[in-house]
Design a protein around this motif. Sequence first.
Motif, PDB file in Angstrom:
ATOM      1  N   ILE A  62      10.638  39.601  39.634  1.00 29.40           N
ATOM      2  CA  ILE A  62       9.322  39.005  39.900  1.00 29.40           C
ATOM      3  C   ILE A  62       9.447  37.658  40.618  1.00 29.40           C
ATOM      4  CG2 ILE A  62       8.106  40.244  38.067  1.00 29.40           C
ATOM      5  CD1 ILE A  62       8.313  37.651  36.365  1.00 29.40           C
ATOM      6  N   HIS A  63      10.675  37.278  40.960  1.00 32.54           N
ATOM      7  CA  HIS A  63      10.946  36.050  41.725  1.00 32.54           C
ATOM      8  C   HIS A  63      10.439  34.796  41.015  1.00 32.54           C
ATOM      9  CE1 HIS A  63      12.042  38.838  44.862  1.00 32.54           C
ATOM     10  NE2 HIS A  63      10.855  39.390  44.766  1.00 32.54           N
ATOM     11  N   VAL A  64      10.699  34.744  39.714  1.00 30.72           N
ATOM     12  CA  VAL A  64      10.318  33.584  38.898  1.00 30.72           C
ATOM     13  C   VAL A  64      11.569  33.134  38.142  1.00 30.72           C
ATOM     14  CG1 VAL A  64       8.872  32.755  37.003  1.00 30.72           C
ATOM     15  CG2 VAL A  64       7.942  34.392  38.638  1.00 30.72           C
ATOM     16  N   PRO A  65      11.935  31.848  38.220  1.00 31.32           N
ATOM     17  CA  PRO A  65      13.101  31.374  37.476  1.00 31.32           C
ATOM     18  C   PRO A  65      12.945  31.677  35.983  1.00 31.32           C
ATOM     19  CG  PRO A  65      12.292  29.671  38.957  1.00 31.32           C
ATOM     20  CD  PRO A  65      11.269  30.761  38.962  1.00 31.32           C
ATOM     21  N   ILE A  66      14.013  32.088  35.357  1.00 25.76           N
ATOM     22  CA  ILE A  66      13.950  32.472  33.944  1.00 25.76           C
ATOM     23  C   ILE A  66      13.404  31.338  33.075  1.00 25.76           C
ATOM     24  CG2 ILE A  66      16.345  31.843  33.395  1.00 25.76           C
ATOM     25  CD1 ILE A  66      14.374  34.898  32.014  1.00 25.76           C
ATOM     26  N   GLU A  67      13.659  30.098  33.446  1.00 22.07           N
ATOM     27  CA  GLU A  67      13.175  28.962  32.677  1.00 22.07           C
ATOM     28  C   GLU A  67      11.654  28.856  32.698  1.00 22.07           C
ATOM     29  OE1 GLU A  67      15.334  28.605  35.313  1.00 22.07           O
ATOM     30  OE2 GLU A  67      17.195  28.503  34.177  1.00 22.07           O
ATOM     31  N   GLU A  68      11.010  29.576  33.614  1.00 21.80           N
ATOM     32  CA  GLU A  68       9.551  29.587  33.707  1.00 21.80           C
ATOM     33  C   GLU A  68       8.947  30.879  33.170  1.00 21.80           C
ATOM     34  OE1 GLU A  68       8.338  28.643  37.697  1.00 21.80           O
ATOM     35  OE2 GLU A  68       9.750  26.971  37.823  1.00 21.80           O
ATOM     36  N   CYS A  69       9.797  31.767  32.663  1.00 21.80           N
ATOM     37  CA  CYS A  69       9.328  33.059  32.159  1.00 21.80           C
ATOM     38  C   CYS A  69       9.039  32.986  30.661  1.00 21.80           C
ATOM     39  CB  CYS A  69      10.386  34.136  32.397  1.00 21.80           C
ATOM     40  SG  CYS A  69      10.588  34.580  34.131  1.00 21.80           S
ATOM     41  N   LEU A  70       8.100  33.805  30.258  1.00 23.16           N
ATOM     42  CA  LEU A  70       7.741  33.946  28.853  1.00 23.16           C
ATOM     43  C   LEU A  70       8.106  35.357  28.427  1.00 23.16           C
ATOM     44  CD1 LEU A  70       6.317  33.144  26.207  1.00 23.16           C
ATOM     45  CD2 LEU A  70       4.152  33.826  27.290  1.00 23.16           C
ATOM     46  N   VAL A  71       8.916  35.450  27.381  1.00 19.63           N
ATOM     47  CA  VAL A  71       9.325  36.732  26.823  1.00 19.63           C
ATOM     48  C   VAL A  71       8.530  36.967  25.548  1.00 19.63           C
ATOM     49  CG1 VAL A  71      11.232  37.926  25.670  1.00 19.63           C
ATOM     50  CG2 VAL A  71      11.659  36.671  27.790  1.00 19.63           C
ATOM     51  N   LEU A  72       7.877  38.117  25.467  1.00 25.05           N
ATOM     52  CA  LEU A  72       7.198  38.526  24.243  1.00 25.05           C
ATOM     53  C   LEU A  72       8.064  39.589  23.592  1.00 25.05           C
ATOM     54  CD1 LEU A  72       3.526  38.892  25.517  1.00 25.05           C
ATOM     55  CD2 LEU A  72       4.679  36.865  24.633  1.00 25.05           C
ATOM     56  N   GLU A  73       8.459  39.362  22.348  1.00 25.80           N
ATOM     57  CA  GLU A  73       9.402  40.254  21.690  1.00 25.80           C
ATOM     58  C   GLU A  73       9.031  40.499  20.235  1.00 25.80           C
ATOM     59  OE1 GLU A  73      11.848  42.310  21.638  1.00 25.80           O
ATOM     60  OE2 GLU A  73      12.397  42.235  23.752  1.00 25.80           O
ATOM     61  N   ASP A  74       9.413  41.693  19.762  1.00 25.44           N
ATOM     62  CA  ASP A  74       9.204  42.036  18.365  1.00 25.44           C
ATOM     63  C   ASP A  74      10.507  42.348  17.643  1.00 25.44           C
ATOM     64  OD1 ASP A  74       9.775  44.441  19.615  1.00 25.44           O
ATOM     65  OD2 ASP A  74       8.312  45.585  18.473  1.00 25.44           O
ATOM     66  N   SER A  75      11.607  42.450  18.371  1.00 27.96           N
ATOM     67  CA  SER A  75      12.868  42.875  17.754  1.00 27.96           C
ATOM     68  C   SER A  75      13.881  41.732  17.639  1.00 27.96           C
ATOM     69  CB  SER A  75      13.497  44.003  18.577  1.00 27.96           C
ATOM     70  OG  SER A  75      14.019  43.501  19.790  1.00 27.96           O
ATOM     71  N   ILE A  76      14.829  41.936  16.749  1.00 25.13           N
ATOM     72  CA  ILE A  76      15.894  40.945  16.554  1.00 25.13           C
ATOM     73  C   ILE A  76      16.690  40.772  17.851  1.00 25.13           C
ATOM     74  CG2 ILE A  76      18.045  40.454  15.316  1.00 25.13           C
ATOM     75  CD1 ILE A  76      16.785  42.060  12.925  1.00 25.13           C
ATOM     76  N   ALA A  77      17.166  41.892  18.400  1.00 23.39           N
ATOM     77  CA  ALA A  77      17.973  41.831  19.622  1.00 23.39           C
ATOM     78  C   ALA A  77      17.174  41.245  20.786  1.00 23.39           C
ATOM     79  CB  ALA A  77      18.491  43.221  19.989  1.00 23.39           C
ATOM     80  N   GLY A  78      15.894  41.551  20.860  1.00 24.50           N
ATOM     81  CA  GLY A  78      15.054  41.033  21.938  1.00 24.50           C
ATOM     82  C   GLY A  78      14.839  39.536  21.844  1.00 24.50           C
ATOM     83  N   VAL A  79      14.605  39.040  20.632  1.00 22.22           N
ATOM     84  CA  VAL A  79      14.441  37.596  20.430  1.00 22.22           C
ATOM     85  C   VAL A  79      15.737  36.884  20.810  1.00 22.22           C
ATOM     86  CG1 VAL A  79      14.127  35.785  18.692  1.00 22.22           C
ATOM     87  CG2 VAL A  79      12.597  37.764  18.714  1.00 22.22           C
ATOM     88  N   GLU A  80      16.864  37.423  20.364  1.00 26.80           N
ATOM     89  CA  GLU A  80      18.157  36.815  20.698  1.00 26.80           C
ATOM     90  C   GLU A  80      18.390  36.820  22.208  1.00 26.80           C
ATOM     91  OE1 GLU A  80      20.786  39.192  18.269  1.00 26.80           O
ATOM     92  OE2 GLU A  80      20.722  37.717  16.646  1.00 26.80           O
ATOM     93  N   ALA A  81      18.070  37.930  22.873  1.00 24.94           N
ATOM     94  CA  ALA A  81      18.275  38.031  24.321  1.00 24.94           C
ATOM     95  C   ALA A  81      17.389  37.046  25.076  1.00 24.94           C
ATOM     96  CB  ALA A  81      18.001  39.459  24.789  1.00 24.94           C
TER      97      ALA A  81
END
Length: 127
Positions: A62-81
Amino acid sequence: MLDYLKEHGIDKAVATSTGKKMAEMMLKRAGVYTYFDAFVYGDMIKRSKPAPDIFLKASEEIHVPIEECLVLEDSIAGVEAGKKAGAYVIHIPDLIVVPEEVKRGITAQMDSPDEVIGWLEHFSDTL
């Protein structure tokens, strides 16, 4: 929330450990496939969550620096990632209980994706 993101021109990517065929079917069945701008599926990357690779690839797509991205997560592995990737991470609890030590350092925890709208509106100046 997806309508809000679309109306405000905010790029959205799916980053799921699920393989492409199954994930696309589920997204289309749920009626949300067309809301997203990019897709990164589990069978497109070498290292799955909790490695950050899937979120790093999604941010590239999506051409957005990761530091500007928002991750929505429900899992342990996803939160850690999400944390390892360096993104903002909001945990939205589902069936899996994410231990407090895993949630340490996340941006927030919210009960539903709709609550994210308020966070976005409040912090939009920093994103």
